[in-house]
Design an enzyme around this catalytic site. Sequence first.
Site, PDB file in Angstrom:
ATOM      1  N   GLU A   1       1.095 -11.906  -3.184  1.00 46.40           N
ATOM      2  CA  GLU A   1      -0.304 -12.111  -2.485  1.00 46.40           C
ATOM      3  C   GLU A   1      -1.794 -12.420  -4.362  1.00 46.40           C
ATOM      4  OE1 GLU A   1       1.162  -9.764  -1.808  1.00 46.40           O
ATOM      5  OE2 GLU A   1       0.218  -8.035  -2.245  1.00 46.40           O
TER       6      GLU A   1
ATOM      7  N   HIS B   1       4.421  -8.564  -5.280  1.00 46.08           N
ATOM      8  CA  HIS B   1       3.113  -8.764  -4.474  1.00 46.08           C
ATOM      9  C   HIS B   1       2.879 -10.145  -4.917  1.00 46.08           C
ATOM     10  CE1 HIS B   1       1.916  -4.403  -3.217  1.00 46.08           C
ATOM     11  NE2 HIS B   1       2.722  -4.547  -4.271  1.00 46.08           N
TER      12      HIS B   1
ATOM     13  N   ARG C   1      12.762   2.985  -1.334  1.00 45.31           N
ATOM     14  CA  ARG C   1      11.246   3.714  -1.861  1.00 45.31           C
ATOM     15  C   ARG C   1      11.646   3.765  -3.668  1.00 45.31           C
ATOM     16  NH1 ARG C   1       7.919   6.484   2.237  1.00 45.31           N
ATOM     17  NH2 ARG C   1       6.286   6.291   0.204  1.00 45.31           N
TER      18      ARG C   1
ATOM     19  N   ARG D   1       4.942   0.172  -7.802  1.00 45.85           N
ATOM     20  CA  ARG D   1       6.187   1.361  -7.109  1.00 45.85           C
ATOM     21  C   ARG D   1       6.778   0.420  -6.386  1.00 45.85           C
ATOM     22  NH1 ARG D   1       4.265   5.108  -4.374  1.00 45.85           N
ATOM     23  NH2 ARG D   1       2.161   3.666  -5.150  1.00 45.85           N
TER      24      ARG D   1
ATOM     25  N   CYS E   1       5.920  -5.650   0.142  1.00 45.94           N
ATOM     26  CA  CYS E   1       6.249  -4.184  -0.650  1.00 45.94           C
ATOM     27  C   CYS E   1       6.568  -3.080   0.818  1.00 45.94           C
ATOM     28  CB  CYS E   1       4.821  -3.809  -1.665  1.00 45.94           C
ATOM     29  SG  CYS E   1       5.270  -2.649  -3.077  1.00 45.94           S
TER      30      CYS E   1
ATOM     31  N   GLY F   1       0.382  -1.263  -0.290  1.00 40.96           N
ATOM     32  CA  GLY F   1       0.125   0.157  -0.100  1.00 40.96           C
ATOM     33  C   GLY F   1       1.266   1.281   0.143  1.00 40.96           C
ATOM     34  N   GLU F   2       0.145   2.435   1.213  1.00 41.82           N
ATOM     35  CA  GLU F   2       1.638   3.127   1.357  1.00 41.82           C
ATOM     36  C   GLU F   2       2.161   3.623   2.482  1.00 41.82           C
ATOM     37  OE1 GLU F   2       2.005   5.217  -1.345  1.00 41.82           O
ATOM     38  OE2 GLU F   2       3.876   5.644  -0.659  1.00 41.82           O
ATOM     39  N   SER F   3       3.857   2.698   2.508  1.00 46.65           N
ATOM     40  CA  SER F   3       3.947   2.616   3.357  1.00 46.65           C
ATOM     41  C   SER F   3       4.082   3.661   5.356  1.00 46.65           C
ATOM     42  CB  SER F   3       5.780   2.156   3.807  1.00 46.65           C
ATOM     43  OG  SER F   3       6.120   3.389   3.005  1.00 46.65           O
TER      44      SER F   3
HETATM   45  N1  GLN Z   1       6.308   2.411  -3.108  1.00 54.09           N
HETATM   46  C1  GLN Z   1       5.195   1.971  -1.842  1.00 54.09           C
HETATM   47  C2  GLN Z   1       5.669   2.921  -0.674  1.00 54.09           C
HETATM   48  O1  GLN Z   1       6.994   3.012  -0.770  1.00 54.09           O
HETATM   49  C3  GLN Z   1       5.101   0.466  -1.576  1.00 54.09           C
HETATM   50  C4  GLN Z   1       3.937   0.467  -2.963  1.00 54.09           C
HETATM   51  C5  GLN Z   1       3.129  -1.007  -2.724  1.00 54.09           C
HETATM   52  O2  GLN Z   1       3.364  -1.279  -1.675  1.00 54.09           O
HETATM   53  N2  GLN Z   1       3.361  -1.446  -4.403  1.00 54.09           N
HETATM   54  O3  GLN Z   1       4.966   2.716   0.289  1.00 54.09           O
END
Ligand code: GLN
EC number: 4.3.3.6
Length: 204
Positions: free
Chosen positions: A186, A184, A116, A144, A84, A52-54
């Site tokens: 999953e 990913h 990242r 990403r 991720c 997701g978005e860390s």
């Molecule tokens: N770019 C996101 C991060 O650094 C990670 C992206 C992802 O989990 N697919 O948090």
Amino acid sequence: MKVGVLALQGDVEEHLEAFRRAAAELNISAEVVRVKRADQLDGLSALAIPGGESTTIGKLAQRLGILDRLRTVVESGVPTLATCAGAVLLAKEVSDAIVGPTGQPLLAVLNAAVVRNAYGRQRDSFEANVDVEGVGTVRAVFIRAPIFAKTWPPARAIAHVDHPRAGRAIAAVRQDHVLATAFHPELTTTAFHKAVLEMAAGRL
Ligand code: GLN
């Protein structure tokens, strides 16, 4: 056994489903639960921290008062799969490919330095077949994605990917009972979820 998926942000549903399928394939009876509060971490046999978005996941975990408890759970030896953004959250050193040091809240338990967004922007996302030591060949989706720039014992690289610009990059890391992937799993395979369930069942 009770199995948890950190459910603050990111692809939570895919991890819940992957754990359910993995448990069925292994004939393990598992109750798979969403974890949003510290008390929901009690009694877990395995844990997944989704992508997701860390920064968002870390800040939410901090605000909800779950970050320290989460760290204790991972450190205590509960088999954990971090994918991720989840892997970013676990790392001890984190920077962003463009902005540099992020200063974001971290669990800081994985002996790895992570960059990242190391492959570029959303449109630079890609797929590849990746050989993972102890897991097998998997189809890996990098969205990403971060790169593990460095690991140090007891963490070690268990998979690499060859990328036209980034070169040969570490794509997955194992440290004792923790599996961390830049991609990913999953979305394409139950192999990683099976591996942590097997660790939890004492088979691996
Ligand atoms: N770019 C996101 C991060 O650094 C990670 C992206 C992802 O989990 N697919 O948090």
